[in-house]
Write a protein that holds these residues in place. Structure first.
Motif, PDB file in Angstrom:
ATOM      1  N   SER A  51       0.855  -1.180   0.000  1.00  7.34           N
ATOM      2  CA  SER A  51       0.000   0.000   0.000  1.00  7.34           C
ATOM      3  C   SER A  51       0.894   1.234   0.000  1.00  7.34           C
ATOM      4  O   SER A  51       1.834   1.315   0.796  1.00  7.34           O
ATOM      5  N   GLY A  52       0.592   2.164  -0.873  1.00  7.88           N
ATOM      6  CA  GLY A  52       1.393   3.381  -0.975  1.00  7.88           C
ATOM      7  C   GLY A  52       1.452   4.182   0.308  1.00  7.88           C
ATOM      8  O   GLY A  52       2.517   4.645   0.699  1.00  7.88           O
ATOM      9  N   HIS A  53       0.329   4.303   1.014  1.00  9.47           N
ATOM     10  CA  HIS A  53       0.345   5.144   2.215  1.00  9.47           C
ATOM     11  C   HIS A  53       0.390   4.351   3.528  1.00  9.47           C
ATOM     12  O   HIS A  53       0.574   4.934   4.574  1.00  9.47           O
ATOM     13  N   MET A  54       0.223   3.024   3.459  1.00  8.05           N
ATOM     14  CA  MET A  54       0.242   2.231   4.692  1.00  8.05           C
ATOM     15  C   MET A  54       1.451   1.311   4.788  1.00  8.05           C
ATOM     16  O   MET A  54       1.669   0.702   5.823  1.00  8.05           O
ATOM     17  N   GLY A  55       2.186   1.160   3.704  1.00  6.53           N
ATOM     18  CA  GLY A  55       3.244   0.154   3.689  1.00  6.53           C
ATOM     19  C   GLY A  55       2.640  -1.175   3.269  1.00  6.53           C
ATOM     20  O   GLY A  55       2.690  -1.560   2.122  1.00  6.53           O
ATOM     21  N   ASN A  56       2.004  -1.855   4.222  1.00  5.23           N
ATOM     22  CA  ASN A  56       1.269  -3.091   3.951  1.00  5.23           C
ATOM     23  C   ASN A  56      -0.131  -2.960   4.524  1.00  5.23           C
ATOM     24  O   ASN A  56      -0.351  -2.230   5.492  1.00  5.23           O
ATOM     25  N   LYS A  57      -1.053  -3.696   3.923  1.00  2.49           N
ATOM     26  CA  LYS A  57      -2.444  -3.645   4.377  1.00  2.49           C
ATOM     27  C   LYS A  57      -3.089  -4.997   4.114  1.00  2.49           C
ATOM     28  O   LYS A  57      -2.562  -5.835   3.379  1.00  2.49           O
ATOM     29  N   ASP A  58      -4.251  -5.207   4.730  1.00  5.31           N
ATOM     30  CA  ASP A  58      -5.091  -6.365   4.444  1.00  5.31           C
ATOM     31  C   ASP A  58      -6.350  -5.861   3.743  1.00  5.31           C
ATOM     32  O   ASP A  58      -6.703  -4.672   3.834  1.00  5.31           O
ATOM     33  N   LEU A  59      -7.038  -6.772   3.049  1.00  6.71           N
ATOM     34  CA  LEU A  59      -8.234  -6.444   2.289  1.00  6.71           C
ATOM     35  C   LEU A  59      -9.189  -7.627   2.386  1.00  6.71           C
ATOM     36  O   LEU A  59      -8.760  -8.775   2.339  1.00  6.71           O
ATOM     37  N   ILE A  60     -10.485  -7.334   2.529  1.00  4.07           N
ATOM     38  CA  ILE A  60     -11.505  -8.387   2.569  1.00  4.07           C
ATOM     39  C   ILE A  60     -12.639  -7.988   1.625  1.00  4.07           C
ATOM     40  O   ILE A  60     -13.137  -6.864   1.688  1.00  4.07           O
ATOM     41  N   LYS A  61     -13.046  -8.939   0.774  1.00  2.00           N
ATOM     42  CA  LYS A  61     -14.211  -8.756  -0.091  1.00  2.00           C
ATOM     43  C   LYS A  61     -15.191  -9.869   0.236  1.00  2.00           C
ATOM     44  O   LYS A  61     -14.820 -11.033   0.275  1.00  2.00           O
ATOM     45  N   VAL A  62     -16.456  -9.496   0.470  1.00  2.00           N
ATOM     46  CA  VAL A  62     -17.494 -10.487   0.755  1.00  2.00           C
ATOM     47  C   VAL A  62     -18.643 -10.262  -0.211  1.00  2.00           C
ATOM     48  O   VAL A  62     -19.220  -9.181  -0.256  1.00  2.00           O
ATOM     49  N   GLU A  63     -18.951 -11.303  -0.976  1.00  2.00           N
ATOM     50  CA  GLU A  63     -20.041 -11.217  -1.946  1.00  2.00           C
ATOM     51  C   GLU A  63     -21.392 -11.204  -1.248  1.00  2.00           C
ATOM     52  O   GLU A  63     -21.588 -11.890  -0.240  1.00  2.00           O
ATOM     53  N   ASN A  64     -22.321 -10.438  -1.821  1.00  2.00           N
ATOM     54  CA  ASN A  64     -23.735 -10.445  -1.416  1.00  2.00           C
ATOM     55  C   ASN A  64     -23.960 -10.179   0.067  1.00  2.00           C
ATOM     56  O   ASN A  64     -24.916 -10.685   0.646  1.00  2.00           O
ATOM     57  N   LEU A  65     -23.094  -9.403   0.678  1.00  3.15           N
ATOM     58  CA  LEU A  65     -23.251  -9.037   2.089  1.00  3.15           C
ATOM     59  C   LEU A  65     -22.927  -7.560   2.235  1.00  3.15           C
ATOM     60  O   LEU A  65     -21.912  -7.096   1.719  1.00  3.15           O
ATOM     61  N   VAL A  66     -23.808  -6.840   2.904  1.00  4.88           N
ATOM     62  CA  VAL A  66     -23.557  -5.441   3.218  1.00  4.88           C
ATOM     63  C   VAL A  66     -23.550  -5.328   4.733  1.00  4.88           C
ATOM     64  O   VAL A  66     -24.506  -5.754   5.392  1.00  4.88           O
ATOM     65  N   LEU A  67     -22.459  -4.804   5.272  1.00  4.10           N
ATOM     66  CA  LEU A  67     -22.382  -4.633   6.720  1.00  4.10           C
ATOM     67  C   LEU A  67     -23.421  -3.618   7.177  1.00  4.10           C
ATOM     68  O   LEU A  67     -23.677  -2.624   6.497  1.00  4.10           O
ATOM     69  N   THR A  68     -24.013  -3.880   8.324  1.00  5.61           N
ATOM     70  CA  THR A  68     -24.923  -2.897   8.908  1.00  5.61           C
ATOM     71  C   THR A  68     -24.104  -1.720   9.406  1.00  5.61           C
ATOM     72  O   THR A  68     -22.875  -1.807   9.550  1.00  5.61           O
ATOM     73  N   GLU A  69     -24.764  -0.624   9.689  1.00  6.97           N
ATOM     74  CA  GLU A  69     -24.078   0.540  10.244  1.00  6.97           C
ATOM     75  C   GLU A  69     -23.405   0.173  11.566  1.00  6.97           C
ATOM     76  O   GLU A  69     -22.279   0.582  11.842  1.00  6.97           O
ATOM     77  N   GLY A  70     -24.085  -0.643  12.371  1.00  4.51           N
ATOM     78  CA  GLY A  70     -23.520  -1.075  13.650  1.00  4.51           C
ATOM     79  C   GLY A  70     -22.260  -1.903  13.470  1.00  4.51           C
ATOM     80  O   GLY A  70     -21.277  -1.714  14.190  1.00  4.51           O
TER      81      GLY A  70
END
Length: 155
Positions: A51-70
């Motif tokens: 990552s350009g601004h973090m050095g290293n980062k993690d990433l998660i993609k989940v199909e057909n799921l939207v996190l609630t605001e909570g």
């Protein structure tokens, strides 16, 4: 002399959620805490990505799921600078705003091994208070106050 070009290919997400800019090393913890693999949907995880601004980062993609605001706000306790994007038909339609919640229930265990929440069938419950230098979490049951980093680290 020509320079080699390297492409990184991660399959595009048609519908779902992308959690990006997770501090490196927290991706698996987030998968576990939020039980993101329990929905029966495809999950793509990238660990220690550059990552350009973090050095290293993690990433998660989940199909057909939207996190609630909570859920998104609870995520802010672990990764306050992460981005949560809602994807529809391969396009980002919304970036969820993250705000640290005032209370958190049934996500973290109390670090106090003598707390009744470890022996009684109750959901953990913390009130959250953000201070200038730290975020404090107070257990509802033993009433002890802990730094957020201590609570988040308990497994």
């Amino acid at each position: 002399m020509s320079e080699k070009v390297y492409a990184r290919n991660v399959e595009a997400l048609k519908n779902g959620t992308v959690i990006d800019h997770i501090p490196a090393g927290l991706g698996l913890r987030i998968l576990d805490l939020f039980e993101l693999t329990s929905y029966g949907e495809r999950v793509t995880v990238g660990l220690n990505l550059s990552s350009g601004h973090m050095g290293n980062k993690d990433l998660i993609k989940v199909e057909n799921l939207v996190l609630t605001e909570g859920q998104a706000n609870e995520l802010a306790l672990l990764a306050p600078k992460c981005t949560v994007s809602v994807i529809e038909n391969f396009e980002v339609v919304r970036k969820q705003k993250l705000a640290i919640p005032a209370e958190v229930t049934d996500l973290f265990a109390c670090p106090n091994s003598n707390c009744v929440s470890h022996v009684e069938p109750v959901q953990s419950h913390f009130s959250v208070r953000v201070t200038e230098h730290d975020t404090k979490m107070k257990c509802k049951y033993c009433e002890k106050v802990f730094s957020k980093d201590i609570v988040v680290a308990v497994r």
